[in-house]
Design an enzyme around this catalytic site. Structure first.
Site, mmCIF file in Angstrom:
data_model
loop_
_atom_site.group_PDB
_atom_site.id
_atom_site.type_symbol
_atom_site.label_atom_id
_atom_site.label_comp_id
_atom_site.label_asym_id
_atom_site.label_seq_id
_atom_site.Cartn_x
_atom_site.Cartn_y
_atom_site.Cartn_z
ATOM 1 N N ASP A 125 -4.022 -47.660 -4.236
ATOM 2 C CA ASP A 125 -3.756 -48.667 -5.194
ATOM 3 C C ASP A 125 -2.423 -49.052 -4.520
ATOM 4 O OD1 ASP A 125 -2.490 -50.162 -7.463
ATOM 5 O OD2 ASP A 125 -2.906 -48.778 -8.916
ATOM 6 N N ARG A 127 -0.368 -51.690 -5.672
ATOM 7 C CA ARG A 127 0.357 -52.650 -6.269
ATOM 8 C C ARG A 127 1.861 -52.476 -6.377
ATOM 9 N NH1 ARG A 127 -3.297 -52.446 -12.158
ATOM 10 N NH2 ARG A 127 -3.424 -50.409 -11.146
#
Length: 199
Positions: A125, A127
């Protein structure tokens, strides 16, 4: 540094919102967005959803994830109760649509969402929710109720200058196609999901 580049009222099937585009330069054709309900009271804790772009789920209604459903539910809730959806251009946990489709192909061979990303040499991930914090600061938001199941989003808020009043769960029912995806969310990323939904 992000700046407000454009804004307008936009009628949707859930009601009318003020849509605000944020980018460092006005020529950025993929700005982050704030979708603000007109009845939002900024003197009280503001209902907020950090939502990362998912073209497969939101536009093409893919059953592999619940992103489109979550965005729909968030828009309904925000319109009815006031608040802001911070829409982040971070497709596929910020690996982009091309890599996301490559990861999907690996998932067809039996890998889960994290394993597929890692095999491609990508982070599980990638983000960055500090962008959402920056947008809230530009909008002068001081305290929020966060619509999320993601502890990472909660951490970004609690580590910021914005006060977290409470978390509001936003869980969709599991389906045959999304069960594995949701299980990884819970087991690997620690998302706050109930087992009642066949996880």
């Amino acid at each position: 540094m992000l700046k407000i580049q454009a804004e307008s009222n936009v009628p949707t099937e859930y009601g009318e919102f003020r849509m605000i585009a944020f980018a460092e330069v006005e020529t950025d054709w993929m700005p982050h967005m704030a979708i603000v309900a007109k009845n939002t009271d900024f003197t009280k804790p503001v209902n907020v959803r950090f939502h990362s772009e998912c073209i497969t789920g939101e536009v093409f209604h893919s059953k592999k994830c619940e992103c489109g459903q979550q965005l729909d539910e968030a828009m309904k809730f925000i319109y009815e109760n006031g608040g802001i959806i911070v829409y982040l251009r971070q497709e596929g946990r910020n690996i982009g649509i091309i890599n996301k489709l490559r990861a999907y192909a690996l998932q067809e061979q039996g890998l889960d969402t994290v394993e597929a990303n890692l095999q491609l040499g990508l982070p599980a991930d990638d983000r960055n929710f500090s962008i959402a914090i920056e947008i809230l600061n530009i909008l002068n938001v001081k305290e929020i109720n966060l619509l999320t199941n993601n502890p990472e989003k909660i951490k970004f808020v609690t580590d910021s200058n914005i006060k977290l009043n409470k978390r509001i769960p936003i869980q969709m029912d599991s389906t045959i196609e999304s069960a594995g995806y949701l299980k990884v969310k819970k087991d690997y990323f620690g998302h706050l999901l109930d087992d009642e939904n066949n996880l």
